[in-house]
Every structure is written in structure tokens, then in C-alpha cells.
Design a protein around this motif. Structure first.
Motif, PDB file in Angstrom:
ATOM      1  N   SER A  35       1.381  -2.310  -4.862  1.00  0.00           N
ATOM      2  CA  SER A  35       0.482  -1.466  -4.082  1.00  0.00           C
ATOM      3  C   SER A  35       0.174  -0.226  -4.894  1.00  0.00           C
ATOM      4  O   SER A  35       0.849   0.071  -5.878  1.00  0.00           O
ATOM      5  CB  SER A  35       1.109  -1.092  -2.736  1.00  0.00           C
ATOM      6  N   ASN A  53      -0.308   3.920  -4.807  1.00  0.00           N
ATOM      7  CA  ASN A  53       0.038   5.114  -4.048  1.00  0.00           C
ATOM      8  C   ASN A  53      -0.211   6.329  -4.918  1.00  0.00           C
ATOM      9  O   ASN A  53       0.367   6.451  -5.994  1.00  0.00           O
ATOM     10  CB  ASN A  53       1.506   5.058  -3.610  1.00  0.00           C
ATOM     11  N   ASP A  59       2.790   0.638  -7.751  1.00  0.00           N
ATOM     12  CA  ASP A  59       4.191   0.352  -7.474  1.00  0.00           C
ATOM     13  C   ASP A  59       4.394  -1.149  -7.439  1.00  0.00           C
ATOM     14  O   ASP A  59       3.584  -1.873  -6.857  1.00  0.00           O
ATOM     15  CB  ASP A  59       4.607   0.921  -6.109  1.00  0.00           C
ATOM     16  N   GLY A 112       8.990  -2.809   1.947  1.00  0.00           N
ATOM     17  CA  GLY A 112       7.749  -2.145   2.321  1.00  0.00           C
ATOM     18  C   GLY A 112       7.726  -1.756   3.782  1.00  0.00           C
ATOM     19  O   GLY A 112       8.479  -2.272   4.618  1.00  0.00           O
ATOM     20  N   ASP A 115      -2.003   5.913   0.889  1.00  0.00           N
ATOM     21  CA  ASP A 115      -2.230   4.575   0.351  1.00  0.00           C
ATOM     22  C   ASP A 115      -1.108   3.603   0.699  1.00  0.00           C
ATOM     23  O   ASP A 115      -1.359   2.464   1.067  1.00  0.00           O
ATOM     24  CB  ASP A 115      -2.322   4.618  -1.183  1.00  0.00           C
ATOM     25  N   ASN A 116       0.125   4.052   0.530  1.00  0.00           N
ATOM     26  CA  ASN A 116       1.243   3.138   0.736  1.00  0.00           C
ATOM     27  C   ASN A 116       1.517   2.860   2.213  1.00  0.00           C
ATOM     28  O   ASN A 116       2.437   2.128   2.540  1.00  0.00           O
ATOM     29  CB  ASN A 116       2.505   3.655   0.037  1.00  0.00           C
ATOM     30  N   ASP A 117       0.701   3.382   3.098  1.00  0.00           N
ATOM     31  CA  ASP A 117       0.824   3.137   4.535  1.00  0.00           C
ATOM     32  C   ASP A 117      -0.219   2.154   5.062  1.00  0.00           C
ATOM     33  O   ASP A 117      -0.131   1.721   6.210  1.00  0.00           O
ATOM     34  CB  ASP A 117       0.653   4.450   5.317  1.00  0.00           C
TER      35      ASP A 117
END
Length: 122
Positions: free
Chosen positions: A21, A23, A28, A35, A62-64
Motif C-alpha cells: 500500500s 502511505n 509499504d 493491516g 492513504d493507509n486507511d
């Protein structure tokens, strides 16, 4: 070239368990079973709930995004990335912005929690 192939999913074992992903502009790599979305799914399963219809989340980055799209509704106390803004534009009815010109991030998070705890979470 190998790195680009890895990003594209062109190399690696067909049963590879590595996810990726973005972020804050960085990529990552992680075990696919980890996750935020998978954590939410695990908790929902343990509680006997359907993640897609009986859960909400609060997120901003982003990572959400994967988690936000998996939950029935998402509260956003701040926007920190263009990709989250794009996700919001595509899925607007599933998202509630809790920030504004007169509402900072702490107050926006409190507003999201108040909506959830007061049963306003759709």
C-alpha cells in the motif's frame, strides 16, 4: 526493473502472501493478513458482526482507505492525502467529514465519536 515488477505483481510466488500500500508517498510491503482492514474484519468476525453493514471507522490517510471502504460508514476528521480525497469523492455517501474551518482535528475527532456513540452512524 525488478522493483517495478514487484510493484506490479509480476514477480513472486503465485501464492505470495505479501501485500502493498502507499502511505504519505511511500510504499509499504507487509504480510497480506495484516493491516487495518483485516484487523477490523477479525474483530467483526469475533463479535459476530458483518463488517460491511455493521461497522464504522474514523480515518484520514492513504493507509486507511482499504479499511474505510470495507466498513459501512467512515468519519473523516481531516484529509491528509490526495488519494483519500479521491476516495471521498467516489464514495461520498459512505463518508462524513467532521472537520471544517472552525473545527480543528481534535474537535473533529470528538465530533465523529459523538456521532457514533449517539447512534448517528447510519
Amino acid at each position: 526493473d525488478k522493483f517495478k515488477s514487484l510493484l506490479a505483481g509480476d514477480i513472486g510466488h503465485p501464492e505470495a502472501t505479501i501485500g502493498k500500500s502507499t502511505n504519505l508517498g511511500c510504499i509499504d510491503f507487509y504480510p497480506i493478513v495484516s493491516g487495518k482492514k483485516n484487523c477490523c474484519q477479525y474483530i467483526a468476525d469475533e463479535l459476530g458482526l458483518d463488517l460491511a453493514t455493521e461497522s464504522v471507522c474514523i480515518c484520514d490517510d492513504d493507509n486507511d482507505i482499504e479499511m474505510a471502504l470495507a466498513c459501512s460508514h467512515t468519519y473523516i476528521p481531516s484529509l491528509t492525502s490526495k488519494s483519500m480525497l479521491g476516495t471521498l469523492r467516489k464514495n461520498g455517501s459512505d463518508f462524513t467529514l467532521t472537520f471544517g474551518p472552525d473545527v480543528g482535528s481534535t474537535a473533529a475527532t470528538e465530533a465523529a465519536l459523538n456521532s457514533i456513540f449517539n447512534g448517528n452512524d447510519r
